[in-house]
Design a protein around this motif. Sequence first.
Motif, PDB file in Angstrom:
ATOM      1  N   ALA A 269       6.428 -39.513   7.984  1.00 39.38           N
ATOM      2  CA  ALA A 269       7.287 -39.353   6.819  1.00 39.38           C
ATOM      3  C   ALA A 269       6.531 -38.656   5.689  1.00 39.38           C
ATOM      4  N   PRO A 270       7.251 -38.176   4.663  1.00 38.62           N
ATOM      5  CA  PRO A 270       6.575 -37.493   3.545  1.00 38.62           C
ATOM      6  C   PRO A 270       5.504 -38.326   2.857  1.00 38.62           C
ATOM      7  N   ASP A 271       5.625 -39.677   2.865  1.00 38.85           N
ATOM      8  CA  ASP A 271       4.617 -40.506   2.209  1.00 38.85           C
ATOM      9  C   ASP A 271       3.441 -40.827   3.114  1.00 38.85           C
ATOM     10  N   GLY A 272       3.426 -40.222   4.354  1.00 45.51           N
ATOM     11  CA  GLY A 272       2.326 -40.435   5.270  1.00 45.51           C
ATOM     12  C   GLY A 272       2.538 -41.566   6.254  1.00 45.51           C
ATOM     13  N   THR A 273       3.624 -42.305   6.138  1.00 48.06           N
ATOM     14  CA  THR A 273       3.889 -43.397   7.069  1.00 48.06           C
ATOM     15  C   THR A 273       4.205 -42.841   8.447  1.00 48.06           C
ATOM     16  N   ARG A 274       3.555 -43.382   9.478  1.00 48.13           N
ATOM     17  CA  ARG A 274       3.773 -42.914  10.844  1.00 48.13           C
ATOM     18  C   ARG A 274       4.779 -43.818  11.551  1.00 48.13           C
ATOM     19  N   HIS A 275       5.744 -43.169  12.216  1.00 51.00           N
ATOM     20  CA  HIS A 275       6.769 -43.902  12.942  1.00 51.00           C
ATOM     21  C   HIS A 275       6.757 -43.448  14.395  1.00 51.00           C
ATOM     22  N   ASP A 276       7.238 -44.329  15.266  1.00 53.55           N
ATOM     23  CA  ASP A 276       7.435 -43.979  16.667  1.00 53.55           C
ATOM     24  C   ASP A 276       8.592 -44.802  17.207  1.00 53.55           C
ATOM     25  N   ALA A 277       8.809 -44.758  18.526  1.00 55.80           N
ATOM     26  CA  ALA A 277       9.959 -45.449  19.112  1.00 55.80           C
ATOM     27  C   ALA A 277       9.888 -46.949  18.887  1.00 55.80           C
ATOM     28  N   ASP A 278       8.676 -47.522  18.824  1.00 54.22           N
ATOM     29  CA  ASP A 278       8.535 -48.961  18.589  1.00 54.22           C
ATOM     30  C   ASP A 278       8.579 -49.324  17.117  1.00 54.22           C
ATOM     31  N   ASN A 279       8.396 -48.320  16.264  1.00 53.46           N
ATOM     32  CA  ASN A 279       8.396 -48.561  14.823  1.00 53.46           C
ATOM     33  C   ASN A 279       9.155 -47.422  14.138  1.00 53.46           C
ATOM     34  N   PRO A 280      10.497 -47.354  14.318  1.00 56.49           N
ATOM     35  CA  PRO A 280      11.273 -46.253  13.742  1.00 56.49           C
ATOM     36  C   PRO A 280      11.404 -46.396  12.230  1.00 56.49           C
ATOM     37  N   PRO A 281      11.807 -45.328  11.562  1.00 57.92           N
ATOM     38  CA  PRO A 281      12.055 -45.427  10.127  1.00 57.92           C
ATOM     39  C   PRO A 281      13.135 -46.474   9.836  1.00 57.92           C
ATOM     40  N   PRO A 282      13.190 -46.990   8.611  1.00 55.67           N
ATOM     41  CA  PRO A 282      14.170 -48.021   8.273  1.00 55.67           C
ATOM     42  C   PRO A 282      15.613 -47.575   8.589  1.00 55.67           C
ATOM     43  N   GLY A 283      16.316 -48.389   9.359  1.00 51.28           N
ATOM     44  CA  GLY A 283      17.700 -48.106   9.705  1.00 51.28           C
ATOM     45  C   GLY A 283      17.887 -47.050  10.768  1.00 51.28           C
ATOM     46  N   ALA A 284      16.790 -46.499  11.300  1.00 50.38           N
ATOM     47  CA  ALA A 284      16.892 -45.394  12.255  1.00 50.38           C
ATOM     48  C   ALA A 284      17.034 -45.920  13.680  1.00 50.38           C
ATOM     49  N   SER A 285      17.561 -45.048  14.560  1.00 51.76           N
ATOM     50  CA  SER A 285      17.594 -45.318  15.992  1.00 51.76           C
ATOM     51  C   SER A 285      16.714 -44.287  16.684  1.00 51.76           C
ATOM     52  N   TRP A 286      16.017 -44.730  17.736  1.00 52.88           N
ATOM     53  CA  TRP A 286      15.096 -43.836  18.451  1.00 52.88           C
ATOM     54  C   TRP A 286      15.356 -43.995  19.947  1.00 52.88           C
ATOM     55  N   GLN A 287      16.050 -43.031  20.518  1.00 54.31           N
ATOM     56  CA  GLN A 287      16.390 -43.058  21.941  1.00 54.31           C
ATOM     57  C   GLN A 287      15.340 -42.279  22.719  1.00 54.31           C
ATOM     58  N   VAL A 288      14.740 -42.919  23.714  1.00 50.99           N
ATOM     59  CA  VAL A 288      13.682 -42.298  24.510  1.00 50.99           C
ATOM     60  C   VAL A 288      14.206 -42.066  25.926  1.00 50.99           C
ATOM     61  N   GLU A 289      14.176 -40.806  26.368  1.00 49.41           N
ATOM     62  CA  GLU A 289      14.558 -40.440  27.723  1.00 49.41           C
ATOM     63  C   GLU A 289      13.393 -39.683  28.355  1.00 49.41           C
ATOM     64  N   PRO A 290      13.388 -39.535  29.683  1.00 52.31           N
ATOM     65  CA  PRO A 290      12.237 -38.880  30.320  1.00 52.31           C
ATOM     66  C   PRO A 290      11.932 -37.484  29.794  1.00 52.31           C
ATOM     67  N   ARG A 291      12.959 -36.736  29.377  1.00 53.38           N
ATOM     68  CA  ARG A 291      12.726 -35.352  28.966  1.00 53.38           C
ATOM     69  C   ARG A 291      13.102 -35.063  27.516  1.00 53.38           C
ATOM     70  N   PHE A 292      13.587 -36.039  26.803  1.00 57.16           N
ATOM     71  CA  PHE A 292      13.893 -35.807  25.390  1.00 57.16           C
ATOM     72  C   PHE A 292      13.915 -37.136  24.646  1.00 57.16           C
ATOM     73  N   ASP A 293      13.638 -37.044  23.341  1.00 56.70           N
ATOM     74  CA  ASP A 293      13.846 -38.153  22.413  1.00 56.70           C
ATOM     75  C   ASP A 293      14.922 -37.732  21.426  1.00 56.70           C
ATOM     76  N   LEU A 294      15.756 -38.675  21.029  1.00 56.66           N
ATOM     77  CA  LEU A 294      16.782 -38.413  20.019  1.00 56.66           C
ATOM     78  C   LEU A 294      16.603 -39.440  18.906  1.00 56.66           C
ATOM     79  N   VAL A 295      16.219 -38.945  17.716  1.00 57.83           N
ATOM     80  CA  VAL A 295      15.932 -39.813  16.583  1.00 57.83           C
ATOM     81  C   VAL A 295      16.975 -39.556  15.504  1.00 57.83           C
ATOM     82  N   ARG A 296      17.648 -40.607  15.088  1.00 57.28           N
ATOM     83  CA  ARG A 296      18.633 -40.511  14.003  1.00 57.28           C
ATOM     84  C   ARG A 296      18.127 -41.330  12.818  1.00 57.28           C
ATOM     85  N   VAL A 297      17.970 -40.657  11.667  1.00 61.92           N
ATOM     86  CA  VAL A 297      17.382 -41.289  10.475  1.00 61.92           C
ATOM     87  C   VAL A 297      18.385 -41.211   9.327  1.00 61.92           C
ATOM     88  N   PRO A 298      18.951 -42.351   8.870  1.00 63.45           N
ATOM     89  CA  PRO A 298      19.848 -42.333   7.708  1.00 63.45           C
ATOM     90  C   PRO A 298      19.050 -42.393   6.405  1.00 63.45           C
TER      91      PRO A 298
END
Length: 624
Positions: A269-298
Motif C-alpha cells: 500500500a502507499p503507506d508501505g504496509t504489505r498485504h497478501d492473500a493471508d493478510n488482505p487490505p481492510p475489507g478486501a477479498s483476495w482470490q487465489v487460483e493456479p494461474r491468476f489472483d483477483l484482488v478487490r480492494v474497497p
Amino acid sequence: MAGWHGAERGGGAVVRWLLVACLVGLAPTLGQAQPPAETPEEPPEVRVIIDVSGSMRHNDPDQLAASALELLASLLPDGTRAGVWTFGVRVDNPLPPAEVEDAWRERAMALRPALVEYQPFTDIEAAVREAAEEPASGWNHLILLTDGMIDLSPSRGPKPAVDDASRRRLLDELAPTLVERGVVVHAIAFSDEADLDLVERLSRASGGLPALVQSPESLLGAFLDIAERIFPADQVPLVEGRFVIEPGVEAFSALLFHDPASAALGLVAPDGTRHDADNPPPGASWQVEPRFDLVRVPDPPPGEWRLEGEVGDSRIEVTSSLSLHTSELPATLFLDFPLPVEAWLTRGGEPWEGAPEGLAATAELLDGAERVQARVRLSRQAERFVGELPAPTQPGAARLRLRIEGEGLSRQRAQAVNVLPAIAARHEPGSSRVVLEALHPELDHASARPWGELAGERLMAEPAAAQAWRIALPELDPRVSQPMRLRAEVTLDGERRELDLPRLLLFPEAEIGLGLAGGAGPGPLGERFHLDLATGREGSESPDSAADRFVAFVDELTARTVALWREGGPGLARRAEAFGDPRLLATAGLAVLVLLILLVLLVLLVWRPRRAPRRAPHREDPHV
C-alpha cells in the motif's frame, strides 16, 4: 487471440488473430454484423459453449478450459445473466441461464468435473443452435470454445457429406438468423485442428471477437479479451508493477496473471504496509487460483501501490464517479483504413464540463508484443477529445488503447481487435487462379478494382461472386515458389485511393523460391490465405536460403564434372572432334581439372549438415 486474435499476451491476443481472416466464399449476408433496429437496454447475457469431445483430453490436459470458465465467472458483474453448455455427440446444459451472484459463481466453479466427461464426435451446429434458442432480454453473447471441426456420428448419414451439410446450415442459415436477433458470437479456436474458417466467419459476421489460442495458457487471455469487450471497464496504467490510485476512487480490482509455480504475490500500500492473500487490505477479498489472483480492494488509500512477485499481462480496474467513455470501438480494423476515435470523461454520469485544461488524450494500436503500431494525440473539442488513428500496417491480433491523463488522474480503456486486409486472397492451384474476397463491408465490384502483378506482368481480376474476384494465372511450375503482388483501386465516399494488399506466395512448399527478398514490392507477405490474413496459424515451410541453394548448385556442378570424368577416352574423343583442335582440348581438360579442384575446395568450405526446413514466421492469432 489480440490472432485474429491469436492470444499470446502473458495470459492474453487474441486475435489475436487473431487471428487474420479466412473468408473466401463468405456470403454477402455474413459480410458485416447488422444489429437490430433497437439496441436492448438490458444488461448483456453471456452463454458459454465448451467443447468436450475426446480430442480435448489431449489438447487440454491441464483443464485450462475449466480455469478460463472460473476466470470468466469471477469477472462477470452481479446481475448479469449467464449459463454454460457443453457439447460432443450431444449437447448438455449443466448450468442453465440465471442471474450472476455468489451462488451462481459457486455452481460455475463446481463444473470442472463436467468438463472432463468427454464424448465422441463434435456437433457444433447443435450446440450453437441450442444455446441461442432461448431469447435473451439484452444482447446475447455466445462464447464458443472448440478444438476441432464439425464431426457428426456416421449414424446420421454418410461422411463427409453429413458434416458438410451441417456446416452449411450453420453458416448460411443459422448465422444470419443470429445476427438479426442481436446474438454476438465470440469463437475461440483451441488448436490448429479447429475449423478456423468457421470460427472467423461466425465471429466476424456477428461483430464478435475470434481468437486462435496457440498455447493452453493463452486461453485465459482469450476469455479476458472477450470479457473486456462485453463489459468494458475503466483501468489505470500498470507500469513495472506500480499503479497510482487517485483520491475519490471507490474501489479497484487487480487481476494478476502468474505462473502456477511462481511464489505468492504481495501488494504494498502507499503507506508501505504489505498485504497478501493471508493478510488482505481492510475489507478486501483476495482470490487465489493456479494461474491468476483477483484482488478487490474497497475504499483504497490514494497514492502509489506496488506489486511484489512475478506477474504477466495484468489489469487494474477502478470504480469511481469519474469514468472514461469512448465512441464504438469495432472488433475488426482494416489495413490502409484509419479509424476515427472519440473519448470523453463523465462525472456522476454527466459530461465533465469542468475537466482540467491540462488533460491529454491519446489513442494507440499495440501488437501482440505490446509494440506501438499506430498512435495519435487527440485534440480537445469542448468536453470531448477527437482524432483519427492512422491506418494499421500489419495484419493480426492487436489491442486498441485509449487513455486520458493529467492533473493527477489517469483513465484508460483497452479492447482486443483483429487487423485484416481490406481484400484477402488465396491461391487455387487446381484451377490455376487466385481468388480475392472483399473483407471490408463497403468494398464490392462497383467500389473496388483489384489486380495482381506476377513476374512483371499485370493480371487483371474479373468479377466473380458478390464481393469476390478471380485472377487467371499463366502456366506455372509448381516446383517454383514465387510471390504475387496484389493491389486494388478503391473509391469510397468519392475518394479514390490505391491499396497495397498483402502479397500472396504461390506454391509456398516448393523447393525453389523466386523473388523472396522483396522483389515483389512492399507490403506484408501472405503465404497462405488461412494464415496471414486471419488466423495466425503456423506458416508453411519456407524455401531454402541462398546458402542452401548455392550448396545445391555446387553439388549439381560437381556431379556433372564427375560424370564427364567417368566418360573416359570415348567421351574425350567425342569432345576432341567437337573442338577440332587438340590444343583446345588440352586447354579445356586443364580447365576442367582446375575447376574440379576449386569445386572440392568450395564444398569443403561451405558444406555443412543440411538444416531442417524453417517455418515461416508466425504472425500474431490472433489474438484471438
